[in-house]
Design an enzyme around this catalytic site. Structure first.
Site, mmCIF file in Angstrom:
data_model
loop_
_atom_site.group_PDB
_atom_site.id
_atom_site.type_symbol
_atom_site.label_atom_id
_atom_site.label_comp_id
_atom_site.label_asym_id
_atom_site.label_seq_id
_atom_site.Cartn_x
_atom_site.Cartn_y
_atom_site.Cartn_z
ATOM 1 N N CYS A 120 0.816 -1.224 0.000
ATOM 2 C CA CYS A 120 0.000 0.000 0.000
ATOM 3 C C CYS A 120 0.850 1.275 0.000
ATOM 4 O O CYS A 120 0.364 2.340 -0.380
ATOM 5 C CB CYS A 120 -0.944 0.000 1.192
ATOM 6 S SG CYS A 120 -2.140 -1.336 1.109
ATOM 7 N N HIS A 257 -3.262 7.429 2.332
ATOM 8 C CA HIS A 257 -3.685 6.129 1.802
ATOM 9 C C HIS A 257 -5.084 5.828 2.347
ATOM 10 O O HIS A 257 -5.373 6.085 3.515
ATOM 11 C CB HIS A 257 -2.687 5.059 2.244
ATOM 12 C CG HIS A 257 -3.138 3.666 1.960
ATOM 13 N ND1 HIS A 257 -3.609 3.287 0.727
ATOM 14 C CD2 HIS A 257 -3.207 2.556 2.756
ATOM 15 C CE1 HIS A 257 -3.937 1.997 0.769
ATOM 16 N NE2 HIS A 257 -3.713 1.541 1.984
ATOM 17 N N ASN A 287 -10.083 0.272 -0.485
ATOM 18 C CA ASN A 287 -8.615 0.296 -0.425
ATOM 19 C C ASN A 287 -8.070 -0.284 -1.733
ATOM 20 O O ASN A 287 -8.190 -1.479 -1.967
ATOM 21 C CB ASN A 287 -8.155 -0.525 0.779
ATOM 22 C CG ASN A 287 -6.639 -0.529 0.944
ATOM 23 O OD1 ASN A 287 -5.904 -0.103 0.052
ATOM 24 N ND2 ASN A 287 -6.172 -1.026 2.083
HETATM 25 O O1 UT7 Z 1 -3.867 -1.012 3.411
HETATM 26 C C1 UT7 Z 1 -3.059 -1.721 4.288
HETATM 27 C C2 UT7 Z 1 -3.354 -1.356 5.655
HETATM 28 N N1 UT7 Z 1 -4.539 -1.994 6.120
HETATM 29 C C3 UT7 Z 1 -5.230 -1.438 7.054
HETATM 30 O O2 UT7 Z 1 -4.902 -0.364 7.454
HETATM 31 C C4 UT7 Z 1 -6.378 -2.179 7.678
HETATM 32 C C5 UT7 Z 1 -6.338 -1.949 9.138
HETATM 33 N N2 UT7 Z 1 -7.378 -2.585 9.867
HETATM 34 C C6 UT7 Z 1 -8.676 -2.222 9.772
HETATM 35 O O3 UT7 Z 1 -9.042 -1.388 8.978
HETATM 36 C C7 UT7 Z 1 -9.653 -2.835 10.749
HETATM 37 O O4 UT7 Z 1 -8.968 -3.579 11.718
HETATM 38 C C8 UT7 Z 1 -10.722 -3.750 10.081
HETATM 39 C C9 UT7 Z 1 -11.685 -2.886 9.288
HETATM 40 C C10 UT7 Z 1 -10.027 -4.739 9.183
HETATM 41 C C11 UT7 Z 1 -11.519 -4.483 11.159
HETATM 42 O O5 UT7 Z 1 -12.111 -3.554 12.052
HETATM 43 P P1 UT7 Z 1 -11.983 -3.789 13.626
HETATM 44 O O6 UT7 Z 1 -12.748 -2.717 14.255
HETATM 45 O O7 UT7 Z 1 -10.513 -3.876 13.932
HETATM 46 O O8 UT7 Z 1 -12.734 -5.148 13.815
HETATM 47 P P2 UT7 Z 1 -12.182 -6.546 14.367
HETATM 48 O O9 UT7 Z 1 -11.209 -7.133 13.423
HETATM 49 O O10 UT7 Z 1 -11.739 -6.325 15.759
HETATM 50 O O11 UT7 Z 1 -13.498 -7.398 14.341
HETATM 51 C C12 UT7 Z 1 -14.629 -7.067 15.151
HETATM 52 C C13 UT7 Z 1 -15.729 -8.061 14.884
HETATM 53 C C14 UT7 Z 1 -15.260 -9.520 14.924
HETATM 54 O O12 UT7 Z 1 -16.252 -10.278 15.543
HETATM 55 P P3 UT7 Z 1 -16.083 -10.695 17.069
HETATM 56 O O13 UT7 Z 1 -14.816 -11.504 17.125
HETATM 57 O O14 UT7 Z 1 -16.004 -9.430 17.842
HETATM 58 O O15 UT7 Z 1 -17.323 -11.474 17.308
HETATM 59 C C15 UT7 Z 1 -15.192 -9.896 13.464
HETATM 60 O O16 UT7 Z 1 -15.410 -11.272 13.249
HETATM 61 O O17 UT7 Z 1 -16.268 -7.851 13.561
HETATM 62 C C16 UT7 Z 1 -16.314 -9.096 12.875
HETATM 63 N N3 UT7 Z 1 -16.167 -8.847 11.446
HETATM 64 C C17 UT7 Z 1 -17.198 -8.555 10.633
HETATM 65 N N4 UT7 Z 1 -18.524 -8.452 10.864
HETATM 66 C C18 UT7 Z 1 -19.310 -8.148 9.816
HETATM 67 C C19 UT7 Z 1 -15.027 -8.820 10.720
HETATM 68 N N5 UT7 Z 1 -15.308 -8.530 9.438
HETATM 69 C C20 UT7 Z 1 -16.646 -8.370 9.359
HETATM 70 C C21 UT7 Z 1 -17.527 -8.048 8.313
HETATM 71 N N6 UT7 Z 1 -18.833 -7.946 8.580
HETATM 72 N N7 UT7 Z 1 -17.081 -7.817 7.033
#
Ligand code: UT7
Length: 330
Positions: A120, A257, A287
């Site tokens: 990225c 980004h 992204n």
């Molecule tokens: O470009 C390269 C750099 N990349 C990034 O900068 C990405 C950085 N990370 C992020 O943007 C975020 O961490 C995400 C958007 C990927 C995830 O957001 P989060 O607030 O960190 O959520 P999480 O991973 O802690 O997940 C929270 C919950 C989980 O469920 P439980 O374990 O709390 O029951 C996931 O299973 O959300 C669930 N979950 C979803 N639910 C509905 C994960 N993906 C989804 C989804 N729809 N698509």
């Protein structure tokens, strides 16, 4: 001409062009095949839709369209260029490079063309490399392209990653021009590139020609990446301010980004950059990895926000980890 006597060679942006595949996949479309909701995706990421390339649209095709648009915008021909650098992690083939394929597509037989892989952060790395070639006097005019088809790398059954990415390409034409060596010069004023390979497991692709002999799928520990992102990008942006004697107040535009709206907002807030100066395209591009910054530049230039003379900060963070910033006087 004596460069020392005339200040410094600066890489001035002469042209900008972009291309997005026609097919749009909305969050509602994803709800049909995944256990996800539009509300979750919008709230956690800011993403509402993404463009997805057609089967017959490899990365080089997207990049070629963007390159042609950038050349037309600059009023130049391919023969006016002597350097093509493509930032991509999704090449058509392991080799030859996407850059040489775009070079051929442009009908350009002079100069050098090669790819840069910094995920990225790739566009900022490629821009910095081109700037150093131009500043050295070895090359005069560069095309720097960010082009990606991340849709091909996704595991479409993994809701934690597949909702986040999209396809696209955008390009800038840089021209070596003499500046005074001061922050009022037009062009790339400074760039700061970083990497730390210890973070591999947090964001990687689980395949490759020398291991699995397959393309593999993108894997990410999203929360872990998120935890590092704000600190890393604010560090390199601060370095860019320090290197040029500028501050957040001097910026006209902040073009980060586009990975997550919450990362963008938190970074701008930590740096003291007013929300009105932040360019956000994640809602409709998602992204697009190395294409995200030049795509956002194209949107903001085309709608009249970015104008000649404006001070524009770009920054990115991604797999590796890699992270980088560059300050450009448009
Ligand atoms: O470009 C390269 C750099 N990349 C990034 O900068 C990405 C950085 N990370 C992020 O943007 C975020 O961490 C995400 C958007 C990927 C995830 O957001 P989060 O607030 O960190 O959520 P999480 O991973 O802690 O997940 C929270 C919950 C989980 O469920 P439980 O374990 O709390 O029951 C996931 O299973 O959300 C669930 N979950 C979803 N639910 C509905 C994960 N993906 C989804 C989804 N729809 N698509």
């Amino acid at each position: 001409m004596n460069h020392a006597a005339s200040g410094k060679l600066r890489s001035v942006v002469l042209g900008l062009g972009s291309y997005l595949p026609k097919r749009i996949v909305s969050n509602a479309d994803l709800e049909k095949s995944l256990e996800t909701t539009d509300a979750w995706i919008v709230q956690r990421t800011g993403i509402r839709q993404r463009h997805v390339a057609a089967v017959d649209e490899p990365t080089s095709r997207l990049g070629l369209y963007a390159a042609k648009a950038a050349l037309a915008d600059a009023g130049l021909e391919a023969s006016d260029l002597d350097l093509v650098i493509v930032a991509t992690s999704t090449p058509d083939f392991t080799f030859p490079s996407v850059a040489t394929q775009i070079q051929a597509g442009l009908g350009m037989t002079n100069g050098a063309a090669f790819d840069v892989q910094a995920v990225c952060s790739g566009f900022v790395f490629a821009l910095a490399i081109a700037d150093k070639f131009l500043a050295s006097g070895s090359h005069r005019r560069a095309l720097v392209i960010g082009a990606e088809t991340f849709s091909r790398l996704l595991d479409w059954t993994d809701r934690s990653t597949c909702v986040l990415f999209g396809d696209g390409a955008a390009a800038v034409v840089l021209d070596a021009r003499h500046g005074e060596g001061i922050a009022r010069d037009r062009g790339v004023l400074t760039s700061h590139l970083r990497s730390d390979g210890r973070h591999r497991e947090k964001l990687y692709v689980d395949g490759g020609p020398s291991t699995t002999r397959t393309t593999g799928h993108l894997r990410m520990a999203g929360r872990e990446v998120f935890r590092h992102a704000v600190g890393m990008v604010t560090d390199v942006v601060t370095q860019a301010f320090e290197a040029t004697g500028t501050s957040a107040a001097d910026l006209d535009w902040f073009v980060p980004h586009q990975a997550n709206r919450r990362i963008i907002d938190a970074s701008a807030e930590k740096l003291g950059i007013a929300p009105s100066k932040v360019i956000v395209t994640i809602d409709f591009h998602a992204n697009t990895s190395a294409a995200s910054i030049p795509l956002a530049l194209a949107v903001a230039r085309d709608d009249g926000r970015i104008k000649p003379g404006d001070l524009v900060m770009i920054e990115a963070m991604g797999g590796g980890f890699t992270w980088a910033s560059a300050l450009i006087r448009w």
